[in-house]
Scaffold this active site. Structure first.
Site, mmCIF file in Angstrom:
data_model
loop_
_atom_site.group_PDB
_atom_site.id
_atom_site.type_symbol
_atom_site.label_atom_id
_atom_site.label_comp_id
_atom_site.label_asym_id
_atom_site.label_seq_id
_atom_site.Cartn_x
_atom_site.Cartn_y
_atom_site.Cartn_z
ATOM 1 N N ASP A 24 10.992 8.873 -7.630
ATOM 2 C CA ASP A 24 9.655 8.290 -7.775
ATOM 3 C C ASP A 24 9.398 7.351 -6.588
ATOM 4 O O ASP A 24 9.954 7.546 -5.496
ATOM 5 C CB ASP A 24 9.498 7.624 -9.151
ATOM 6 C CG ASP A 24 8.049 7.631 -9.637
ATOM 7 O OD1 ASP A 24 7.299 6.699 -9.276
ATOM 8 O OD2 ASP A 24 7.650 8.581 -10.348
ATOM 9 N N ASP A 25 8.582 6.353 -6.796
ATOM 10 C CA ASP A 25 8.155 5.474 -5.688
ATOM 11 C C ASP A 25 9.360 4.759 -5.051
ATOM 12 O O ASP A 25 10.431 4.678 -5.658
ATOM 13 C CB ASP A 25 7.145 4.445 -6.229
ATOM 14 C CG ASP A 25 6.181 3.968 -5.153
ATOM 15 O OD1 ASP A 25 6.426 4.190 -3.956
ATOM 16 O OD2 ASP A 25 5.152 3.345 -5.523
ATOM 17 N N LYS B 63 4.957 14.812 -7.139
ATOM 18 C CA LYS B 63 4.074 14.010 -7.991
ATOM 19 C C LYS B 63 3.200 13.167 -7.076
ATOM 20 O O LYS B 63 3.718 12.360 -6.299
ATOM 21 C CB LYS B 63 4.913 13.106 -8.897
ATOM 22 C CG LYS B 63 4.128 12.036 -9.658
ATOM 23 C CD LYS B 63 5.082 11.175 -10.504
ATOM 24 C CE LYS B 63 4.384 9.988 -11.151
ATOM 25 N NZ LYS B 63 5.357 9.103 -11.843
ATOM 26 N N ASP C 273 0.577 10.309 -6.883
ATOM 27 C CA ASP C 273 -0.033 9.180 -7.587
ATOM 28 C C ASP C 273 -1.394 8.868 -6.959
ATOM 29 O O ASP C 273 -1.793 9.514 -5.983
ATOM 30 C CB ASP C 273 0.926 7.979 -7.501
ATOM 31 C CG ASP C 273 0.837 7.097 -8.739
ATOM 32 O OD1 ASP C 273 -0.209 7.115 -9.417
ATOM 33 O OD2 ASP C 273 1.804 6.353 -9.020
ATOM 34 N N SER D 171 -1.835 12.770 -10.768
ATOM 35 C CA SER D 171 -2.222 11.577 -11.533
ATOM 36 C C SER D 171 -3.742 11.415 -11.580
ATOM 37 O O SER D 171 -4.257 10.503 -12.230
ATOM 38 C CB SER D 171 -1.598 10.330 -10.913
ATOM 39 O OG SER D 171 -0.196 10.447 -10.899
ATOM 40 N N ARG E 27 -0.955 13.726 -15.442
ATOM 41 C CA ARG E 27 -0.916 12.547 -16.289
ATOM 42 C C ARG E 27 -2.316 12.303 -16.826
ATOM 43 O O ARG E 27 -3.288 12.438 -16.095
ATOM 44 C CB ARG E 27 -0.445 11.350 -15.456
ATOM 45 C CG ARG E 27 1.055 11.409 -15.113
ATOM 46 C CD ARG E 27 1.899 11.044 -16.314
ATOM 47 N NE ARG E 27 1.435 9.767 -16.854
ATOM 48 C CZ ARG E 27 1.713 8.594 -16.300
ATOM 49 N NH1 ARG E 27 2.505 8.508 -15.257
ATOM 50 N NH2 ARG E 27 1.235 7.476 -16.820
ATOM 51 N N ASP F 68 0.962 4.440 -17.982
ATOM 52 C CA ASP F 68 2.418 4.577 -17.872
ATOM 53 C C ASP F 68 3.100 4.182 -19.175
ATOM 54 O O ASP F 68 2.720 3.199 -19.820
ATOM 55 C CB ASP F 68 2.966 3.626 -16.797
ATOM 56 C CG ASP F 68 2.676 4.102 -15.393
ATOM 57 O OD1 ASP F 68 1.980 5.132 -15.220
ATOM 58 O OD2 ASP F 68 3.144 3.424 -14.451
#
Ligand code: NAG
Ligand code: NAG
Ligand code: NAG
Ligand code: NAG
Length: 412
Positions: free
Chosen positions: A81-82, A157, A159, A191, A216, A220
Site C-alpha cells: 500500500d502507500d 490500487k 487511490d 478508489s 472501494r 477505510d
C-alpha cells in the site's frame, strides 16, 4: 431522419468510448493480503525492522501465505500500500521504491512472489501526491502503468487523494487503458466511487464496473467492530445500486479483513468473514500472519465460507429481513444453492433465538440440505415452508449454505 442519424452517431461514439477493462481478471473476488490497515505508513525500519513498510515485510507475509496454507486456500495477492516509494521521481520522471527499504528493487520482489505461486500488488494515487504524501500519478499515468508492467506487478490500487475529484470519471478509465496497453494483465482496484460518494457527486455505477475490476465504495476500515458494522450497514444501503453491476470481473470492495488483529473477538471475526462472503467482497487480509492465533487462522481458512465468497456467479448478496437487532442476508449461489447469514448486532450476552420461514427470504420453494458453516452441523430435507429457528450469538453470525436435497451427490 436527421435525428436517427444523429442518434446513430451518438451511439457509435458511445460504444467506442465505453471501452471496458477486459483483462480477464477477478472472475471471482480476489483474495490476498494488503499491508495498510495493520502496518500503515511505518517507514522507521531502524526502530521497527519487522513491521516497517519494506521488502522484508512482504516477503515474510508471502512465506506465511505459502507455509500456513493461505495460498492453497486462494489467498494469492501480496499487496503493497502507500509509503513504498522514493519521495521524489527520478530524473526521467520514473517512480522508484525507497532504496533503503526495498534494496532488491520491485522486479526482484515480484519475482519472489511469482516463484512462490503468488502475485504482487502495488499502490498509487490519481492525484499529485498519494494520501501519505508520496509521488502521485497525475500527469504520469502512462509512465507509471508501464513501470508497473516492467516490474511484473499484478494488481494496482489507485487511490484518490490530492486531486480534483471531478477528473476521476475520465482519469480512472484512462489509467485502465494504459494498464491494458502494457499487455500485462493487471487487476485494477479503483478508489474513484468512494471519493465521489464522499463529495456527494453522483456515481456512474455501470462505468465504474466496466473500467475497474474492484472498487472501494466506502470509508477505510479501522480496527473495531463498530467500523465493521458501519461498513455492513452501508453495503445494505447500496446493494440496489451496486448489486446489478457486480459480477465476474467486477466486485465492490468494502475494504480489508481485520480478522486476527487487536479488536475483533472470534465471534465478530466469523461475522466479518461471513458477511464478506455474502457480499462477494474481495478477501484481502490486513493482519500479521507471523503471530496470528490459530482460532483466527481457522476462520480465514474455512473452506466453506471461502466457497460462498468464491461462488462463480459472483452475486452480491443482500439484506432481506431485520428481526430486532438480527439482520438476515441472502445470496444466490450456483446450482440452485443459497447462502443465508444471520448477523446479530446486539451485545446482550445470550444468543438470540430467531425464527424464519426460508421461503420468505427469496429462496426458491423446495427441500434443502442445510450446512451450518461455523457450527459444523448439517440438517437434511428441510422444507422452505417449515419454520426454521436458529440461535445467533451476540455480536456474531450464523452462516448457512442451502443445497437442493434432490441434487444431493453424496455431499452429506
Ligand atoms: C486489453 O483489452 C482487450 C479488449 O479490449 C483484451 O482483449 C485484452 O486481453 C486486454 N489486455 C490486457 C493485458 O488487459
Ligand atoms: C531517492 O531518489 C533520489 C533521486 O533519484 C536518490 O538520490 C535517493 O538516493 C533516493 N533515496 C532513496 C531512499 O531511495
Ligand atoms: C443506511 O441508511 C439508513 C437509513 O437511511 C441510515 O440511517 C444509515 O445512516 C445508513 N448507513 C450508512 C452507513 O450510511
Ligand atoms: C463487468 O466489466 C466488463 C468489462 O470489463 C463489462 O463488459 C461488464 O458489463 C461488467 N459487468 C457488469 C455487470 O457491469
Amino acid at each position: 431522419m436527421k435525428s436517427l442519424i444523429q442518434q446513430a452517431i451518438v451511439f457509435v461514439c458511445f460504444t467506442t468510448l465505453a471501452y471496458g477493462l477486459q483483462n480477464g481478471l477477478a472472475r471471482t473476488p480476489p483474495m490476498g493480503w494488503l499491508s495498510w490497515e495493520r502496518f500503515r505508513c511505518n517507514t522507521d525500519c531502524d526502530n521497527h525492522p519487522d513491521s516497517c513498510i519494506s521488502e522484508n515485510l512482504y516477503m515474510a507475509m508471502a512465506d506465511r501465505l505459502v507455509e500456513d496454507g493461505y495460498r492453497d486456500a486462494g489467498y494469492e495477492y501480496v499487496n503493497i500500500d502507500d509509503c513504498w516509494s522514493n519521495k521524489t521521481r527520478d530524473e526521467n520522471g520514473n517512480l522508484n521504491p525507497d532504496s533503503k527499504r526495498f534494496p532488491s528493487g520491485m522486479k526482484a520482489l515480484a519475482d519472489y512472489m511469482h516463484k512462490k505461486g503468488l502475485k504482487l500488488g502495488i499502490y498509487g494515487d490519481f492525484g499529485s501526491k498519494t494520501c501519505a504524501g508520496y509521488p502521485g500519478s497525475l500527469n504520469y499515468l502512462e509512465k507509471d502503468a508501464n513501470r508497473f508492467a516492467e516490474w511484473g506487478i499484478d494488481m494496482f490500487k489507485m487511490d484518490g487523494c490530492n486531486v480534483d475529484i471531478s477528473l476521476m470519471k475520465k482519469g480512472y478509465p484512462e489509467m485502465g487503458q494504459y494498464l491494458n496497453a502494457t499487455g500485462r494483465p493487471i487487476l485494477f482496484s479503483c478508489s474513484w466511487p468512494d471519493y465521489e460518494r464522499g463529495k456527494g457527486i453522483p456515481v456512474d455505477y455501470q462505468s465504474v464496473a466496466s473500467h475497474c475490476n474492484i472498487w472501494r465504495n466506502f470509508v477505510d476500515i479501522q480496527d473495531s467492530w463498530d467500523s465493521v458494522l458501519k461498513i455492513i450497514d452501508y453495503q445494505a444501503n447500496i446493494t440496489d445500486q451496486w448489486g446489478p453491476v457486480v459480477g465476474p470481473g467486477n466486485f465492490s470492495d468494502p475494504d480489508m479483513l481485520i480478522i486476527g488483529d487487536y479488536s475483533l473477538s472470534v465471534s465478530q471475526s466469523q461475522a466479518q468473514m461471513a458477511m464478506w462472503a455474502i457480499l462477494a467482497a474481495p478477501l484481502l487480509m490486513s493482519n500479521d500472519l507471523r503471530t496470528i492465533s490459530p482460532e483466527f487462522r481457522e476462520i480465514l481458512l474455512n473452506k466453506e465460507v471461502i466457497q460462498v465468497n468464491q461462488d462463480p456467479l459472483g452475486i452480491m448478496g443482500k439484506r432481506v429481513l431485520q428481526i430486532g437487532k438480527v439482520q438476515v442476508w441472502m445470496k444466490t449461489l450456483q446450482s440452485y444453492e443459497y447462502a443465508v447469514a444471520f448477523l446479530n448486532e446486539d451485545d446482550y450476552g445470550m444468543p438470540k433465538n430467531v425464527t424464519v420461514q426460508m421461503g420468505s427470504l427469496g429462496i426458491a420453494t423446495g427441500i434443502y440440505d442445510v450446512q451450518d458453516i461455523f457450527i459444523n452441523k448439517d440438517f437434511m430435507d428441510f422444507s422452505t415452508d417449515d419454520k426454521f429457528s436458529i440461535l445467533v450469538p451476540p455480536e456474531g453470525c450464523r452462516l448457512l449454505h442451502l443445497y437442493p436435497s434432490e441434487l444431493r451427490h453424496g455431499r452429506f
